[in-house]
Design a protein around this motif. Structure first.
Motif, PDB file in Angstrom:
ATOM      1  N   LEU A   2       0.839  -1.187   0.000  1.00 10.97           N
ATOM      2  CA  LEU A   2       0.000   0.000   0.000  1.00 10.97           C
ATOM      3  C   LEU A   2       0.885   1.252   0.000  1.00 10.97           C
ATOM      4  O   LEU A   2       1.693   1.448   0.902  1.00 10.97           O
ATOM      5  CB  LEU A   2      -0.905  -0.025   1.235  1.00 10.97           C
ATOM      6  CG  LEU A   2      -2.270   0.642   1.075  1.00 10.97           C
ATOM      7  CD1 LEU A   2      -3.117  -0.054   0.016  1.00 10.97           C
ATOM      8  CD2 LEU A   2      -3.013   0.642   2.393  1.00 10.97           C
ATOM      9  N   ALA A   3       0.725   2.086  -1.024  1.00  6.77           N
ATOM     10  CA  ALA A   3       1.488   3.327  -1.102  1.00  6.77           C
ATOM     11  C   ALA A   3       0.583   4.491  -0.741  1.00  6.77           C
ATOM     12  O   ALA A   3      -0.619   4.428  -0.947  1.00  6.77           O
ATOM     13  CB  ALA A   3       2.036   3.501  -2.509  1.00  6.77           C
ATOM     14  N   GLU A  20       2.996  -4.228  -7.917  1.00  3.21           N
ATOM     15  CA  GLU A  20       4.456  -4.242  -7.937  1.00  3.21           C
ATOM     16  C   GLU A  20       4.948  -2.958  -7.278  1.00  3.21           C
ATOM     17  O   GLU A  20       4.227  -1.974  -7.239  1.00  3.21           O
ATOM     18  CB  GLU A  20       4.949  -4.306  -9.393  1.00  3.21           C
ATOM     19  CG  GLU A  20       4.733  -5.671 -10.022  1.00  3.21           C
ATOM     20  CD  GLU A  20       4.970  -5.649 -11.524  1.00  3.21           C
ATOM     21  OE1 GLU A  20       5.853  -4.923 -11.977  1.00  3.21           O
ATOM     22  OE2 GLU A  20       4.249  -6.367 -12.225  1.00  3.21           O
ATOM     23  N   PRO A  21       6.191  -2.921  -6.801  1.00  9.03           N
ATOM     24  CA  PRO A  21       6.692  -1.711  -6.139  1.00  9.03           C
ATOM     25  C   PRO A  21       6.797  -0.512  -7.073  1.00  9.03           C
ATOM     26  O   PRO A  21       6.813   0.619  -6.628  1.00  9.03           O
ATOM     27  CB  PRO A  21       8.067  -2.098  -5.600  1.00  9.03           C
ATOM     28  CG  PRO A  21       8.350  -3.470  -6.066  1.00  9.03           C
ATOM     29  CD  PRO A  21       7.144  -4.035  -6.737  1.00  9.03           C
ATOM     30  N   SER A  22       6.854  -0.775  -8.376  1.00 12.02           N
ATOM     31  CA  SER A  22       6.907   0.319  -9.336  1.00 12.02           C
ATOM     32  C   SER A  22       5.611   0.378 -10.129  1.00 12.02           C
ATOM     33  O   SER A  22       5.055  -0.652 -10.495  1.00 12.02           O
ATOM     34  CB  SER A  22       8.081   0.141 -10.293  1.00 12.02           C
ATOM     35  OG  SER A  22       9.285   0.235  -9.570  1.00 12.02           O
ATOM     36  N   TYR A  23       5.153   1.605 -10.354  1.00  8.45           N
ATOM     37  CA  TYR A  23       3.902   1.791 -11.074  1.00  8.45           C
ATOM     38  C   TYR A  23       3.935   3.095 -11.839  1.00  8.45           C
ATOM     39  O   TYR A  23       4.449   4.094 -11.357  1.00  8.45           O
ATOM     40  CB  TYR A  23       2.729   1.791 -10.095  1.00  8.45           C
ATOM     41  CG  TYR A  23       1.408   2.229 -10.694  1.00  8.45           C
ATOM     42  CD1 TYR A  23       0.626   1.328 -11.395  1.00  8.45           C
ATOM     43  CD2 TYR A  23       0.959   3.538 -10.551  1.00  8.45           C
ATOM     44  CE1 TYR A  23      -0.587   1.728 -11.945  1.00  8.45           C
ATOM     45  CE2 TYR A  23      -0.254   3.952 -11.099  1.00  8.45           C
ATOM     46  CZ  TYR A  23      -1.021   3.034 -11.799  1.00  8.45           C
ATOM     47  OH  TYR A  23      -2.212   3.441 -12.336  1.00  8.45           O
ATOM     48  N   GLN A  24       3.398   3.076 -13.042  1.00  5.30           N
ATOM     49  CA  GLN A  24       3.203   4.303 -13.790  1.00  5.30           C
ATOM     50  C   GLN A  24       1.830   4.242 -14.423  1.00  5.30           C
ATOM     51  O   GLN A  24       1.516   3.294 -15.153  1.00  5.30           O
ATOM     52  CB  GLN A  24       4.282   4.468 -14.867  1.00  5.30           C
ATOM     53  CG  GLN A  24       4.207   5.837 -15.517  1.00  5.30           C
ATOM     54  CD  GLN A  24       5.431   6.167 -16.355  1.00  5.30           C
ATOM     55  OE1 GLN A  24       6.279   5.334 -16.593  1.00  5.30           O
ATOM     56  NE2 GLN A  24       5.527   7.404 -16.806  1.00  5.30           N
ATOM     57  N   GLU A  41       8.312   4.459  -7.717  1.00  9.21           N
ATOM     58  CA  GLU A  41       9.421   3.517  -7.706  1.00  9.21           C
ATOM     59  C   GLU A  41       9.651   3.064  -6.287  1.00  9.21           C
ATOM     60  O   GLU A  41       9.773   3.891  -5.381  1.00  9.21           O
ATOM     61  CB  GLU A  41      10.691   4.185  -8.270  1.00  9.21           C
ATOM     62  CG  GLU A  41      10.744   4.141  -9.790  1.00  9.21           C
ATOM     63  CD  GLU A  41      11.849   5.013 -10.354  1.00  9.21           C
ATOM     64  OE1 GLU A  41      12.875   5.180  -9.698  1.00  9.21           O
ATOM     65  OE2 GLU A  41      11.653   5.536 -11.462  1.00  9.21           O
ATOM     66  N   THR A  42       9.704   1.765  -6.100  1.00  6.23           N
ATOM     67  CA  THR A  42       9.859   1.139  -4.781  1.00  6.23           C
ATOM     68  C   THR A  42       8.946   1.799  -3.739  1.00  6.23           C
ATOM     69  O   THR A  42       9.359   2.106  -2.635  1.00  6.23           O
ATOM     70  CB  THR A  42      11.339   1.169  -4.300  1.00  6.23           C
ATOM     71  OG1 THR A  42      11.822   2.513  -4.271  1.00  6.23           O
ATOM     72  CG2 THR A  42      12.221   0.339  -5.196  1.00  6.23           C
ATOM     73  N   GLY A  43       7.686   2.009  -4.144  1.00  5.01           N
ATOM     74  CA  GLY A  43       6.685   2.528  -3.229  1.00  5.01           C
ATOM     75  C   GLY A  43       6.754   4.016  -2.961  1.00  5.01           C
ATOM     76  O   GLY A  43       5.994   4.533  -2.160  1.00  5.01           O
ATOM     77  N   LYS A  46       7.411   9.424  -7.449  1.00  2.00           N
ATOM     78  CA  LYS A  46       8.483  10.136  -8.137  1.00  2.00           C
ATOM     79  C   LYS A  46       7.938  11.341  -8.899  1.00  2.00           C
ATOM     80  O   LYS A  46       8.458  12.431  -8.778  1.00  2.00           O
ATOM     81  CB  LYS A  46       9.223   9.190  -9.103  1.00  2.00           C
ATOM     82  CG  LYS A  46       9.974   8.080  -8.415  1.00  2.00           C
ATOM     83  CD  LYS A  46      11.226   8.600  -7.713  1.00  2.00           C
ATOM     84  CE  LYS A  46      11.864   7.493  -6.877  1.00  2.00           C
ATOM     85  NZ  LYS A  46      12.966   8.005  -6.058  1.00  2.00           N
ATOM     86  N   THR A  47       6.929  11.106  -9.713  1.00  2.00           N
ATOM     87  CA  THR A  47       6.317  12.218 -10.434  1.00  2.00           C
ATOM     88  C   THR A  47       4.799  12.126 -10.337  1.00  2.00           C
ATOM     89  O   THR A  47       4.227  11.051 -10.170  1.00  2.00           O
ATOM     90  CB  THR A  47       6.716  12.253 -11.932  1.00  2.00           C
ATOM     91  OG1 THR A  47       6.268  11.050 -12.552  1.00  2.00           O
ATOM     92  CG2 THR A  47       8.203  12.395 -12.120  1.00  2.00           C
ATOM     93  N   CYS A  48       4.174  13.291 -10.440  1.00  2.00           N
ATOM     94  CA  CYS A  48       2.723  13.379 -10.365  1.00  2.00           C
ATOM     95  C   CYS A  48       2.305  14.537 -11.257  1.00  2.00           C
ATOM     96  O   CYS A  48       2.580  15.689 -10.951  1.00  2.00           O
ATOM     97  CB  CYS A  48       2.311  13.618  -8.913  1.00  2.00           C
ATOM     98  SG  CYS A  48       0.549  13.713  -8.689  1.00  2.00           S
TER      99      CYS A  48
END
Ligand SMILES: [Zn+2]
Length: 72
Positions: A2-3, A20-24, A41-43, A46-48
């Motif tokens: 859960l992020a 997965e720990p990475s999502y786009q 990246e890894t929970g 990074k960008t929004c």
């Protein structure tokens, strides 16, 4: 896993379940309904970037097409 994401529009914290720990991909704030393209990246966020309703629908379409190919 859960992020957690803080919505840049209304500063509301939302949680997001990751396979997965990475999502786009697209994210919609549960409170103000604002749409964003997020990259994690890894929970960690990074960008929004703001995403329009139109672009969101396009992305949904692409995702559903991909899913159809996988079944194929
Ligand atoms: Zn919001």
């Amino acid at each position: 896993m859960l992020a957690k994401i803080i919505c840049p529009e209304c500063r509301t914290e939302g949680s997001f379940s990751l396979v997965e720990p990475s999502y786009q991909g697209p994210y919609r704030c549960w409170k103000c309904r604002a749409l964003f393209t997020i990259k994690m990246e890894t929970g960690e966020l990074k960008t929004c970037e703001p995403l329009s309703e139109e672009d969101f629908e396009k992305q949904q379409e692409i995702e559903s097409l991909k899913a159809r190919f996988k079944q194929g």
